[in-house]
Structures are given as structure tokens and as C-alpha cells.
Design an enzyme around this catalytic site. Structure first.
Site, short mmCIF file in Angstrom:
data_model
loop_
_atom_site.label_atom_id
_atom_site.label_comp_id
_atom_site.label_asym_id
_atom_site.label_seq_id
_atom_site.Cartn_x
_atom_site.Cartn_y
_atom_site.Cartn_z
N GLU A 66 -4.33 -22.88 1.10
CA GLU A 66 -4.83 -22.54 -0.24
C GLU A 66 -4.53 -23.63 -1.34
O GLU A 66 -3.52 -24.23 -0.96
CB GLU A 66 -3.82 -21.14 -0.49
CG GLU A 66 -4.01 -20.49 -1.77
CD GLU A 66 -3.03 -19.49 -2.32
OE1 GLU A 66 -3.08 -18.53 -1.78
OE2 GLU A 66 -2.29 -20.11 -2.99
N ARG B 60 -6.82 -6.96 -6.11
CA ARG B 60 -6.70 -6.13 -7.51
C ARG B 60 -6.04 -6.96 -8.40
O ARG B 60 -6.67 -6.95 -9.46
CB ARG B 60 -5.77 -4.90 -7.36
CG ARG B 60 -5.49 -4.21 -8.55
CD ARG B 60 -4.16 -3.27 -8.44
NE ARG B 60 -2.92 -4.04 -8.53
CZ ARG B 60 -1.66 -3.84 -8.65
NH1 ARG B 60 -1.82 -2.40 -8.61
NH2 ARG B 60 -0.67 -4.59 -8.58
P1 FAD Z 1 -4.10 -3.70 -3.63
O1 FAD Z 1 -4.46 -3.90 -2.26
O2 FAD Z 1 -4.93 -2.84 -4.50
O3 FAD Z 1 -2.66 -2.78 -3.52
C1 FAD Z 1 -1.86 -2.94 -4.69
C2 FAD Z 1 -0.86 -1.80 -4.72
O4 FAD Z 1 -1.58 -0.42 -4.79
C3 FAD Z 1 -0.06 -1.63 -3.54
O5 FAD Z 1 1.36 -1.18 -3.78
C4 FAD Z 1 -0.85 -0.64 -2.60
O6 FAD Z 1 0.10 -0.10 -1.63
C5 FAD Z 1 -1.30 0.31 -3.67
N1 FAD Z 1 -2.41 1.16 -3.32
C6 FAD Z 1 -3.62 0.61 -2.89
N2 FAD Z 1 -4.59 1.65 -2.65
C7 FAD Z 1 -4.09 2.64 -3.41
C8 FAD Z 1 -4.50 3.90 -3.67
N3 FAD Z 1 -5.71 4.41 -3.36
N4 FAD Z 1 -3.71 4.75 -4.52
C9 FAD Z 1 -2.39 4.58 -4.79
N5 FAD Z 1 -2.02 3.19 -4.33
C10 FAD Z 1 -2.77 2.20 -3.81
N6 FAD Z 1 -3.06 -12.70 -7.35
C11 FAD Z 1 -4.01 -13.22 -8.50
O7 FAD Z 1 -3.99 -12.70 -9.61
N7 FAD Z 1 -4.89 -14.13 -7.92
C12 FAD Z 1 -4.93 -14.81 -6.86
O8 FAD Z 1 -5.56 -15.65 -6.58
C13 FAD Z 1 -3.95 -14.08 -5.90
N8 FAD Z 1 -4.10 -14.64 -4.59
C14 FAD Z 1 -3.39 -13.88 -3.58
C15 FAD Z 1 -3.55 -14.36 -2.24
C16 FAD Z 1 -2.71 -13.67 -1.28
C17 FAD Z 1 -2.96 -14.03 0.20
C18 FAD Z 1 -1.81 -12.61 -1.67
C19 FAD Z 1 -1.17 -11.75 -0.52
C20 FAD Z 1 -1.77 -12.05 -3.01
C21 FAD Z 1 -2.50 -12.95 -4.01
N9 FAD Z 1 -2.42 -12.56 -5.30
C22 FAD Z 1 -3.23 -12.94 -6.17
C23 FAD Z 1 -1.51 -11.36 -5.85
C24 FAD Z 1 -2.01 -10.10 -5.76
O9 FAD Z 1 -3.14 -9.99 -6.86
C25 FAD Z 1 -0.93 -9.15 -6.05
O10 FAD Z 1 0.08 -9.05 -5.17
C26 FAD Z 1 -1.41 -7.50 -6.66
O11 FAD Z 1 -0.14 -6.92 -7.29
C27 FAD Z 1 -1.91 -6.77 -5.69
O12 FAD Z 1 -3.08 -7.30 -5.24
P2 FAD Z 1 -3.72 -6.75 -3.75
O13 FAD Z 1 -5.22 -6.96 -3.85
O14 FAD Z 1 -3.05 -6.58 -2.78
O15 FAD Z 1 -3.77 -4.79 -4.34
#
Ligand code: FAD
Length: 286
Positions: A8, A99
Site C-alpha cells: 500500500e 465507507r
Molecule cells: P464499513 O464496512 O461500512 O463498516 C463501518 C462500520 O459500520 C463497521 O463498524 C461495521 O460493523 C458497520 N456496519 C457495516 N454495515 C452496516 C449496516 N448495514 N448497518 C449497521 N452497521 C453497519 N480510509 C480512507 O479514508 N481512505 C483510505 O484509503 C482507506 N484505506 C483503508 C484500507 C484498509 C485496508 C482498511 C482496513 C481501512 C482503510 N481506511 C481508509 C479506513 C476506513 O475507511 C475506516 O476504517 C472506516 O471507518 C470504515 O470503512 P469500511 O469501508 O470498513 O466501512
């Protein structure tokens, strides 16, 4: 079974660091990674001017598959459509659908409330997209509990994720337990383990103060003993990451995703010390 190695990088914010990053990328190319992913802030302009530009360079100049990160909580459906169009034009078919973090003072748009909404939308727009999702071996900090988090992760995978990439962790047992929980929840896609080598004091302090990552006794002892000896701390931090990778590869992890912090030297050192455990079908630099 062998494990893949991927990297990354993040878009730099100064001219000097931009030049440094292009040198870093040229060096990472020699390690023949499975792919290089490019992070992205949750601002559409940044996506276009930095993430896509870098991803294009990696994909077309270096000829390495790239994954563009796409956090969508602050994007409208129209903005995502425009980005999808640009990605298609650039020939970039791999996306890490996120997200993104929610900023305390700014309300998100509601088009893509969770990453699973984006995954589903992207797969619907173009089934050829290969979609990755983020996952959290130590549970996402906003989740009610682990079971709920895994249940939503399963929804995200069912929406169309081809693989998951994990948040960094320092305790392999957390990752193995998480893998088992995913297996029990019938999550069958590959899960890449996110490893970040901790090579300086500031990085270590940031980790301690800003994440909820579990800090194992062995890791804390390293920090305590070498915190004021940068060379020793770097050596111990690299050895710690290598030790994690040896253990993960031995347990047949699908892949190691290295958070390089745009540092080619660190990635090269780790590669040199683990390359025979990790998979590469191409000819690799020795
Ligand atoms: P989601 O999968 O949507 O989950 C977020 C939260 O919502 C979780 O607590 C989940 O349990 C909950 N949830 C999911 N679906 C539902 C539902 N239907 N109802 C109620 N609750 C629900 N951030 C950036 O801004 N830029 C980046 O480039 C970036 N790269 C990343 C790369 C990796 C490998 C990782 C692990 C994280 C990265 N992040 C990045 C951080 C990430 O955006 C944050 O951790 C963010 O808070 C969650 O994103 P997510 O896509 O995991 O969210």
C-alpha cells in the site's frame, strides 16, 4: 500453499515527497508485487488529482496491477458514476470499496452509508470490477461487538467482494481468531493480512495514541528498550514484522499486504527476508 505479497502507498502532499514516491514505486516494481494499492482521502478532488494519477502510473508505466481505494461516505451517486467512468477509461478494474471515516463536524451523504452499499453498486455498474473490502481482525472501532461486525462483513462480501484486506495488527493470534470467525460465518474470500513495520518512535507513538491496536508485551518491550535508539528500534521493528510474516506464511495466510508508508527500503528489507516463503510466479529481483 504460498502467500501473495502486495503493497500500500499513499499520495504525497508535497512536490519533494511526490518525487520520492515515484522513486519508491520504481523500487517496489522490482519486487514484483501482486498489486500496489493507493489510498485516498474522502474528498472527490483528491481522488482525481492524486489517487487516480498514481494508480494510472502504477498500472501503465510500471505494469503492475493497482487497486484504487474509494471511500464513498461523502460522495453522491453521480460523483461515483463519474469516478467509475474515469476508472474505466484508465483501465483500472480493481477497487477497494470503503465507507471511509466519518468526520465529526461534517455529515456524510446518504447514498453510500456503508461500504456494502458501494460494493453492490459498483458490481451492478460493471461486473468486471474486482472489488476488495476492508476488514478488522480486532473489530471495527464503531461496531457494537465482534459478532455484529462479522455479520455486516458477511453482508459486504455477499454484496460482491472478491477479497478482504485487513487493518494492521501486531498480534497474530487476533488475526487467526478473526480468520476462524470468518470461516464459521461462511466468509470464503481470501483475507490478506495487513502488516505495518514499526520503524521509528513517532510512528509507534501515533499507533499507541490513535488506534486501538492491541500491543503485545513483546512489542511494548521493544519500544521501551529502544525508544531512544533509532537504529536499534528500526532493526527490532523490522525483525518484529518479519517474525509476524513468517508465522502468517507458515499458517498459509492468503497474502501479506504491507503498509509501506512510502518507504521502499523497509519493503525491500522485508521482501529479502521473506521472499522464499511468499509466492511469486514471475522472475523476481534478488
Ligand atoms: P464499513 O464496512 O461500512 O463498516 C463501518 C462500520 O459500520 C463497521 O463498524 C461495521 O460493523 C458497520 N456496519 C457495516 N454495515 C452496516 C449496516 N448495514 N448497518 C449497521 N452497521 C453497519 N480510509 C480512507 O479514508 N481512505 C483510505 O484509503 C482507506 N484505506 C483503508 C484500507 C484498509 C485496508 C482498511 C482496513 C481501512 C482503510 N481506511 C481508509 C479506513 C476506513 O475507511 C475506516 O476504517 C472506516 O471507518 C470504515 O470503512 P469500511 O469501508 O470498513 O466501512
Amino acid at each position: 500453499m504460498k502467500s501473495t505479497l502486495s503493497f500500500e502507498v499513499f499520495p504525497p502532499n508535497t512536490q519533494i515527497s511526490t518525487e520520492k514516491l515515484f522513486n519508491t514505486l520504481d523500487e517496489l516494481q522490482l519486487l514484483n508485487p501482486e498489486f500496489i494499492s493507493v489510498t485516498c482521502s474522502n474528498n472527490q478532488q483528491d481522488i482525481e488529482t492524486t489517487t487516480l494519477k498514481l494508480a494510472e502510473y502504477i498500472q501503465h508505466q510500471l505494469d503492475i496491477p493497482t487497486i484504487a481505494h474509494l471511500p464513498a461516505a461523502y460522495l453522491s451517486r453521480l460523483q461515483v458514476d463519474q469516478l467509475v467512468h474515469q476508472l474505466n477509461q484508465l483501465g483500472i478494474q480493481r477497487i477497494l470499496a470503503l465507507r471511509g471515516d466519518i468526520l465529526p463536524e461534517t455529515s456524510p451523504k446518504n447514498d453510500f452509508k456503508y461500504a456494502s452499499n458501494l460494493v453492490k453498486y459498483l458490481k451492478f455498474q460493471d461486473p468486471h470490477f474486482q472489488i476488495s473490502g476492508a476488514c478488522y481482525p480486532e473489530t471495527h472501532p464503531e461496531a457494537l461487538d465482534r459478532v455484529t461486525d462479522i455479520r455486516y462483513l458477511k453482508q459486504k462480501v455477499n454484496a460482491g467482494c472478491d477479497q478482504l484486506i485487513s487493518q494492521l495488527f501486531l498480534d497474530n493470534e487476533c488475526f487467526f481468531q478473526f480468520q476462524e470467525a470468518c470461516y464459521l460465518a461462511d466468509i470464503q474470500v481470501p483475507i490478506l493480512a495487513g502488516i505495518m513495520p514499526i520503524v521509528n518512535r513517532n510512528q509507534a507513538l501515533r499507533l499507541i495514541h490513535t488506534t486501538k491496536t492491541k500491543l503485545p508485551r513483546k512489542f511494548l518491550a521493544i519500544l521501551e528498550k529502544y525508544e531512544h535508539d533509532p537504529i536499534a528500534l528500526k532493526e527490532a521493528g523490522l525483525a518484529y514484522a518479519i517474525d509476524q510474516i513468517v508465522d502468517l506464511a507458515t499458517q498459509d495466510v492468503s497474502g501479506i499486504h504491507l503498509y509501506t508508508m512510502n518507504n521502499a527500503e523497509t519493503a525491500k528489507h522485508i521482501y529479502q527476508n521473506t521472499k522464499n516463503l511468499l509466492h511469486s510466479e514471475k522472475n523476481v529481483a534478488s
